[in-house]
Design a protein around this motif. Structure first.
Motif, PDB file in Angstrom:
ATOM      1  N   ASN A 202       0.851  -1.121   0.087  1.00 37.01           N
ATOM      2  CA  ASN A 202      -0.141   0.060   0.059  1.00 37.01           C
ATOM      3  C   ASN A 202       0.722   1.246  -0.009  1.00 37.01           C
ATOM      4  O   ASN A 202       0.381   2.197  -0.045  1.00 37.01           O
TER       5      ASN A 202
ATOM      6  N   ILE B  46      -1.722   1.170  -5.281  1.00 38.95           N
ATOM      7  CA  ILE B  46      -2.934   1.588  -4.775  1.00 38.95           C
ATOM      8  C   ILE B  46      -3.943   2.544  -5.629  1.00 38.95           C
ATOM      9  O   ILE B  46      -4.947   2.983  -5.322  1.00 38.95           O
TER      10      ILE B  46
ATOM     11  N   THR C 276      -7.575   1.443  -6.335  1.00 36.91           N
ATOM     12  CA  THR C 276      -8.193   0.687  -5.254  1.00 36.91           C
ATOM     13  C   THR C 276      -8.928   1.448  -4.243  1.00 36.91           C
ATOM     14  O   THR C 276      -9.754   0.831  -3.434  1.00 36.91           O
TER      15      THR C 276
ATOM     16  N   ASN D 219      -7.706   2.928  -1.738  1.00 39.03           N
ATOM     17  CA  ASN D 219      -7.029   2.962  -0.532  1.00 39.03           C
ATOM     18  C   ASN D 219      -5.945   4.020  -0.207  1.00 39.03           C
ATOM     19  O   ASN D 219      -5.486   4.461  -1.157  1.00 39.03           O
ATOM     20  N   LYS D 220      -5.594   4.033   0.787  1.00 40.96           N
ATOM     21  CA  LYS D 220      -4.762   5.058   1.165  1.00 40.96           C
ATOM     22  C   LYS D 220      -3.400   4.347   1.962  1.00 40.96           C
ATOM     23  O   LYS D 220      -3.618   3.231   2.276  1.00 40.96           O
TER      24      LYS D 220
ATOM     25  N   ARG E 225      -4.234  -8.254  -5.332  1.00 38.70           N
ATOM     26  CA  ARG E 225      -3.059  -7.073  -5.044  1.00 38.70           C
ATOM     27  C   ARG E 225      -2.005  -7.794  -4.965  1.00 38.70           C
ATOM     28  O   ARG E 225      -1.539  -8.717  -4.158  1.00 38.70           O
TER      29      ARG E 225
ATOM     30  N   ASP F 196     -16.254   4.572  -5.005  1.00 40.76           N
ATOM     31  CA  ASP F 196     -15.203   5.364  -4.622  1.00 40.76           C
ATOM     32  C   ASP F 196     -15.141   6.771  -5.400  1.00 40.76           C
ATOM     33  O   ASP F 196     -13.891   7.203  -5.768  1.00 40.76           O
TER      34      ASP F 196
END
Ligand SMILES: CC(C)(COP(=O)(O)OP(=O)(O)OC[C@H]1O[C@@H](n2cnc3c(N)ncnc32)[C@H](O)[C@@H]1OP(=O)(O)O)[C@@H](O)C(=O)NCCC(=O)NCCS
Length: 167
Positions: free
Chosen positions: A27, A33, A36, A38-39, A93, A153
């Motif tokens: 990540n 990412i 995705t 995500n952070k 991933r 998202d």
């Protein structure tokens, strides 16, 4: 080590506390990412705590799993199933250095087979941002069917689904 399934080159096992380091590094890669939602984890500690608290196996009887190379036991990435809003989603991933070797497709096919044959699931969905062509390519190679375009998202996304018609 709890191995869930094997494919020709890979085995998928439940996450272990030491996998936190892989979650941290995965990540931390902007490209990994990018699509995705995500952070990056703020710290290695945060990633370790995330893995320690990962409760899907106990709660649902399945989850995302670590994908490892049989030959070397190397951790390549993760792949697996997730229960979300009453639907079961396939996700994956991998470390960038392992992209393009067919690992995500191979692991995904293993998860689908496990989901349908062992867990007796009726349906698995796949979600992807429209620009994530590699991800959509995997869904298509695994025979998922396009369902709709929508927003996920805050990004244009596509929903695919695969129906288990064997039971
Ligand atoms: C998506 C991801 C898991 C793919 O992993 P991978 O191991 O490289 O996947 P595979 O090698 O099994 O297959 C990828 C397929 O996509 C194709 N592909 C890759 N980039 C592509 C692109 N830009 N356009 C079209 N196809 C593309 C590859 O050619 C390959 O198909 P092929 O085997 O028929 O040639 C990997 O890129 C990743 O970890 N990305 C970051 C995380 C992520 O986005 N996850 C999905 C969130 S929905």
């Amino acid at each position: 080590m709890k191995i869930i399934l094997e494919t020709a080159r890979l085995y998928l096992r439940e996450f272990e506390p030491s996998d936190g380091v892989h979650f941290y590094h995965l990540n931390n890669d902007e490209e990994v990412i990018k699509h995705t939602g995500n952070k990056p984890f703020k710290s290695l500690k945060e990633a370790m705590v995330f893995i320690e608290n990962y409760s899907d196996y106990k709660q649902n009887g399945f989850g995302r799993w670590a994908v490892c190379l049989k030959k070397t036991n190397e951790f390549l990435g993760w792949c697996g199933l997730k229960l979300e809003n009453n639907e079961i989603d396939l996700g994956y991933r991998f470390y960038k250095k392992h992209w393009g070797k067919g690992y995500a497709t191979e692991a995904s096919l293993g998860c689908i087979n496990y989901g349908f044959s062992t867990l007796k699931l009726k349906k698995i969905i796949g979600r992807s941002h429209i620009k994530n062509e590699a991800s959509i390519c995997i869904l298509k190679k695994c025979n998922f069917k396009f369902k709709k375009k929508y927003v996920y998202d805050n990004q244009p996304a596509v929903l695919y689904a695969l129906i288990n018609d064997t039971n």
